[in-house]
Scaffold this motif. Sequence first.
Motif, PDB file in Angstrom:
ATOM      1  N   UNK A  64      44.897  78.032  60.017  1.00  0.00           N
ATOM      2  CA  UNK A  64      44.651  76.770  60.717  1.00  0.00           C
ATOM      3  C   UNK A  64      45.507  76.713  61.963  1.00  0.00           C
ATOM      4  N   UNK A  65      45.046  75.969  62.951  1.00  0.00           N
ATOM      5  CA  UNK A  65      45.893  75.747  64.123  1.00  0.00           C
ATOM      6  C   UNK A  65      45.538  74.411  64.745  1.00  0.00           C
ATOM      7  N   UNK A  66      46.498  73.826  65.441  1.00  0.00           N
ATOM      8  CA  UNK A  66      46.250  72.593  66.186  1.00  0.00           C
ATOM      9  C   UNK A  66      46.434  72.912  67.659  1.00  0.00           C
ATOM     10  N   UNK A  67      45.708  72.210  68.515  1.00  0.00           N
ATOM     11  CA  UNK A  67      45.807  72.456  69.954  1.00  0.00           C
ATOM     12  C   UNK A  67      45.984  71.127  70.650  1.00  0.00           C
ATOM     13  N   UNK A  68      46.996  71.033  71.490  1.00  0.00           N
ATOM     14  CA  UNK A  68      47.268  69.754  72.148  1.00  0.00           C
ATOM     15  C   UNK A  68      47.941  70.015  73.488  1.00  0.00           C
ATOM     16  N   UNK A  69      47.855  69.062  74.414  1.00  0.00           N
ATOM     17  CA  UNK A  69      48.490  69.258  75.720  1.00  0.00           C
ATOM     18  C   UNK A  69      50.005  69.173  75.658  1.00  0.00           C
ATOM     19  N   UNK A  70      50.546  68.533  74.636  1.00  0.00           N
ATOM     20  CA  UNK A  70      52.000  68.447  74.467  1.00  0.00           C
ATOM     21  C   UNK A  70      52.312  68.831  73.023  1.00  0.00           C
ATOM     22  N   UNK A  71      53.546  69.227  72.755  1.00  0.00           N
ATOM     23  CA  UNK A  71      53.897  69.502  71.358  1.00  0.00           C
ATOM     24  C   UNK A  71      53.770  68.241  70.511  1.00  0.00           C
ATOM     25  N   UNK A  72      53.215  68.350  69.323  1.00  0.00           N
ATOM     26  CA  UNK A  72      53.007  67.176  68.475  1.00  0.00           C
ATOM     27  C   UNK A  72      54.116  67.078  67.443  1.00  0.00           C
ATOM     28  N   UNK A  73      54.612  65.862  67.262  1.00  0.00           N
ATOM     29  CA  UNK A  73      55.605  65.650  66.202  1.00  0.00           C
ATOM     30  C   UNK A  73      54.908  65.777  64.857  1.00  0.00           C
ATOM     31  N   UNK A  74      55.483  66.531  63.957  1.00  0.00           N
ATOM     32  CA  UNK A  74      54.904  66.650  62.620  1.00  0.00           C
ATOM     33  C   UNK A  74      53.918  67.790  62.484  1.00  0.00           C
ATOM     34  N   UNK A  75      53.608  68.492  63.584  1.00  0.00           N
ATOM     35  CA  UNK A  75      52.635  69.587  63.491  1.00  0.00           C
ATOM     36  C   UNK A  75      53.193  70.743  62.665  1.00  0.00           C
ATOM     37  N   UNK A  76      54.487  71.012  62.825  1.00  0.00           N
ATOM     38  CA  UNK A  76      55.082  72.137  62.095  1.00  0.00           C
ATOM     39  C   UNK A  76      54.971  71.906  60.585  1.00  0.00           C
ATOM     40  N   UNK A  77      55.235  70.649  60.162  1.00  0.00           N
ATOM     41  CA  UNK A  77      55.166  70.340  58.730  1.00  0.00           C
ATOM     42  C   UNK A  77      53.717  70.381  58.265  1.00  0.00           C
ATOM     43  N   UNK A  78      52.808  69.804  59.076  1.00  0.00           N
ATOM     44  CA  UNK A  78      51.404  69.755  58.663  1.00  0.00           C
ATOM     45  C   UNK A  78      50.835  71.157  58.476  1.00  0.00           C
ATOM     46  N   UNK A  79      51.268  72.107  59.311  1.00  0.00           N
ATOM     47  CA  UNK A  79      50.765  73.469  59.198  1.00  0.00           C
ATOM     48  C   UNK A  79      51.638  74.313  58.277  1.00  0.00           C
ATOM     49  N   UNK A  80      52.753  73.732  57.827  1.00  0.00           N
ATOM     50  CA  UNK A  80      53.650  74.488  56.957  1.00  0.00           C
ATOM     51  C   UNK A  80      54.278  75.680  57.655  1.00  0.00           C
ATOM     52  N   UNK A  81      54.666  75.501  58.920  1.00  0.00           N
ATOM     53  CA  UNK A  81      55.240  76.631  59.670  1.00  0.00           C
ATOM     54  C   UNK A  81      56.683  76.858  59.260  1.00  0.00           C
ATOM     55  N   UNK A  82      57.068  78.134  59.239  1.00  0.00           N
ATOM     56  CA  UNK A  82      58.460  78.466  58.948  1.00  0.00           C
ATOM     57  C   UNK A  82      59.276  78.284  60.219  1.00  0.00           C
ATOM     58  N   UNK A  83      60.596  78.274  60.058  1.00  0.00           N
ATOM     59  CA  UNK A  83      61.461  78.130  61.240  1.00  0.00           C
ATOM     60  C   UNK A  83      61.226  79.279  62.210  1.00  0.00           C
ATOM     61  N   UNK A  84      61.306  78.955  63.487  1.00  0.00           N
ATOM     62  CA  UNK A  84      61.069  79.968  64.514  1.00  0.00           C
ATOM     63  C   UNK A  84      62.154  81.042  64.480  1.00  0.00           C
ATOM     64  N   UNK A  85      61.749  82.278  64.747  1.00  0.00           N
ATOM     65  CA  UNK A  85      62.735  83.370  64.767  1.00  0.00           C
ATOM     66  C   UNK A  85      63.334  83.558  66.164  1.00  0.00           C
ATOM     67  N   UNK A 133      44.001  66.078  77.552  1.00  0.00           N
ATOM     68  CA  UNK A 133      44.349  64.975  76.663  1.00  0.00           C
ATOM     69  C   UNK A 133      43.759  65.143  75.267  1.00  0.00           C
ATOM     70  N   UNK A 134      43.031  66.240  75.029  1.00  0.00           N
ATOM     71  CA  UNK A 134      42.319  66.389  73.760  1.00  0.00           C
ATOM     72  C   UNK A 134      43.219  66.880  72.636  1.00  0.00           C
ATOM     73  N   UNK A 135      42.898  66.443  71.420  1.00  0.00           N
ATOM     74  CA  UNK A 135      43.626  66.884  70.235  1.00  0.00           C
ATOM     75  C   UNK A 135      42.635  67.660  69.383  1.00  0.00           C
ATOM     76  N   UNK A 136      42.882  68.942  69.182  1.00  0.00           N
ATOM     77  CA  UNK A 136      41.914  69.803  68.524  1.00  0.00           C
ATOM     78  C   UNK A 136      42.538  70.486  67.312  1.00  0.00           C
ATOM     79  N   UNK A 137      41.633  70.784  66.363  1.00  0.00           N
ATOM     80  CA  UNK A 137      42.016  71.578  65.197  1.00  0.00           C
ATOM     81  C   UNK A 137      41.098  72.778  65.163  1.00  0.00           C
ATOM     82  N   UNK A 138      41.634  73.950  64.886  1.00  0.00           N
ATOM     83  CA  UNK A 138      40.760  75.111  64.721  1.00  0.00           C
ATOM     84  C   UNK A 138      41.082  75.766  63.390  1.00  0.00           C
ATOM     85  N   UNK A 139      40.033  76.214  62.709  1.00  0.00           N
ATOM     86  CA  UNK A 139      40.212  76.866  61.414  1.00  0.00           C
ATOM     87  C   UNK A 139      39.363  78.119  61.393  1.00  0.00           C
ATOM     88  N   UNK A 140      39.975  79.247  61.047  1.00  0.00           N
ATOM     89  CA  UNK A 140      39.208  80.483  60.897  1.00  0.00           C
ATOM     90  C   UNK A 140      38.802  80.579  59.434  1.00  0.00           C
TER      91      UNK A 140
END
Lengths: 176, 471
Positions: A32-53, A141-148
Motif C-alpha cells: 500500500x502507499x499514500x500520495x500527497x503534496x505534503x507529508x501527512x501526519x499519521x501516515x507512517x502509523x497507518x502504513x505500519x512503516x518502520x523507522x527510517x534508516x 492538493x490531491x490525497x491518493x491511495x495506491x494498492x498493488x
Amino acid sequence: MSARAYVVAEFAAEAPLLAAARALRGRGLADLDLHSPVPLHGADEALGLKRSVVPRIALVLGLAGVATGYVMQWWMVGVDFPINVGGRPPQSAPAFIPITFELGILFAALGIFLGLFGLWGLPRLHHPVFEVEAFRSASVDGLWLSAAVEAAGVAAVAAELRALGARQVEIVEDGP
Amino acid sequence: MTDPAAALADPLEPVPVLVGRPGDQALTASLTAPVLGPTRKGWLLLISVLMLGVGFWTLSLVTTLVVGIGAWGNNIPVAWAFDITTFVWWIGIGHAGTLISAILLLFQQKWRTSINRFSEAMTLFAVAMAGVYPIIHLGRPWFFWWLMPYPSTNQIWPNFKSALPWDVFAISTYATVSFLFWFMGLIPDLATLRDTAPTRAKRIVYGIFAFGWRGSARHWQHYRIGYLLMAGLGTPLVVSVHTIVSFDFAISQLPGWHTTIFPPYFVAGAIFSGFAMVLTLLIPARRLLGLEQVVTMKHLDNMAKVVLATGLMVTYGYAMEHFMAWYGGNRYEAFAFLNRWTGPYAPIWYVQLFCNVLVPQIFWFPAMRRNLVVLFVASVLVNVGMWAERFVIIAVSLSRDFIPSSWAMYTPTWVDWGLLFGSMCTFGVLFLLFLRFLPVIPIAEVKELRRELDHHDAGAAGHGAAAEVGP
C-alpha cells in the motif's frame, strides 16, 4: 509471475484516507502507499512503516568521512612524504582537524542524498500510478491511495475503497 | 511605502508569516505562475543589461588567463587584493542561505519557510562566484586540481598543515552540501511543476528533474528525516566554512591578521552581509513576482533584526581588534590599526565604519524595519561596507607590514574592476534564471506551513473549532 494491478483511489480528506489505509492493511494488503503534496501526519502509523534508516546511513558515512580525512592527512604528510614547512611536526593533529571535519560532513551529506534515492527507488520516471490522468493532483492538493494487488482481487479492493469513501477509484494494469 | 496588508492589520496583532489562508490549489497556482507564465519584458531587459557585465567579466577572466596575474594591480607586499577580498565577500554572502535554511529550521522558525529556497539559491550562486577567485589567483589555474590530494606524477601531496588546503576542502564541501540541500528541497516542487505545466516540453524537462517523485508516504518518511539531518549537518558546516576562511588570515603573522577573534567575527560578518544581500534581492523580487502574500513584512522585519544583531557583533569585533592592538603591546599591531584611521586608505575604513556600524542602528526603529526603501538602501550599504571591511583587512594590512622599505600602495587595474563588477552581473544573471525557471518559494513547504497555521488557529479558537479547514 502472476498479473498484478494497481488500484488507485482519491480521497477528499486526510482522515478517511488514513482510515482506508488502516482498513486495507488490516485485510492483509501489504503493498500500500499514500500520495500527497505534503507529508501527512499519521501516515507512517497507518502504513505500519518502520523507522527510517537514513540516520544510521548518515552516522556510518559521517564517521567514515572523519576516518578518511584524518588517515589521509596522517599518511600523506606524516608518513609517505613528510615536508618540513615552518618547523611544524610531521604529525600535527590540530592542523588536521579542519579537513577531518569537512570530510565527515561531506560524506554524511552525500550518504543522505544518495541513500535517499536508493531507499526511494528513484529515479524512476515511469510508475503505474502515473497512468491515471487525475493522479496529477497528488502534487497539488490531491490525497491518493495506491494498492498493488493480484489481478484476482482487484474488483474487491476497488469496491472496498469506494465503500471507505473514495472519491474516485481507478485500476491500472501493471505492464507485462 | 508600507505593505497594505500590514497597514490594515491591528497594530497589536503580530504581522503574519502568511497573509490569509490560501488553499493548496490557490498556492500552487500563485507560486508556479512566475515559472509557468510567459516571459516578461522587464526580465528580458534586465538579463540583457546584465549580460553586458558578464561579457566584461569574461574579458577580464580571459585577460587574466592570457596575461597572468600581472594584469592585476597586485604586487609584493600586496599579493592579495581585489581577488581575495571579493572571494571572502561572496563566501560571506553565501552564509545567509544556509543559516536560514538549516539553523532556522532546527530552531523551528516558521518565517524561514517562504524564503529558504530563495536564500539557498543565493548561497549557491555566491559560492560559485567566490570559487572563481582563488582558482584564477593560482597563477596557472589550469592546474587547479593540484590542490586535490591525488597520486600524481609529481609524487608530492598538498601541505595539509597550511590553511589554504583547508579552504579547498571547506569551500568544495560547502558548495556540494548546499547544492544537495537545495536540490532535495526542490524535488517535490519539481513534481508539482511537472504535473501543472501547460506544455509537453515543460512537463518532460521538469519531470526528468523530479526523478519520478510521486508524493509517496514511504518516500516522505525518509525525506523528512533526511532533510532534517541535512539541516543538522549544514549548521556546523556554515560556521566552519567562514572560520576556515578566517584561518587563511589568522594563522599568518601579519599585523592586522594575526588575531584569535577572527573566526567568530568573520562568521558574524558573513551572516550580516548575507542577510543584507537576501534583503537586497528579496525586496524587488517579491514585488515583481507578486509574492507579498507569502513573503510578508514579518520576514523583512525579522531579517532587519538579524542584520542589526550581527552588525553589533561585527562592531564588537572592530572594538576588540583595537583593544587587543593596544593591550597586546605589539608595536606593529598597534601601527596597523593606527594606519587604518590615518593611513592612505583611511577613507575606505570610514566607509566601512559608516556602513557596518552606523547604518544598521536604524533598525532599532520598527518603522524603519518596515520601510521598504530604507531596508533596501541599508542592505546595499551594508554590503558595500562589508566589501570595504574585507579590503581593509586584506589589502590595507598587507600594504604596510613590518619594514617601511617593503611597503607599497595597491591600485586596482581595469581587470580588477572587471572581475568585481562582472561577478556581480554574473551572479545577477544566474539569479534571474533561477527566478524564471524554478519555484522561488518552496510550494510544498508553504502548504505544510498553512496546515500548521490552520492547526494553530483551530487550537487557539478552542477544541470545537477543529473542523475549520482552508477554502
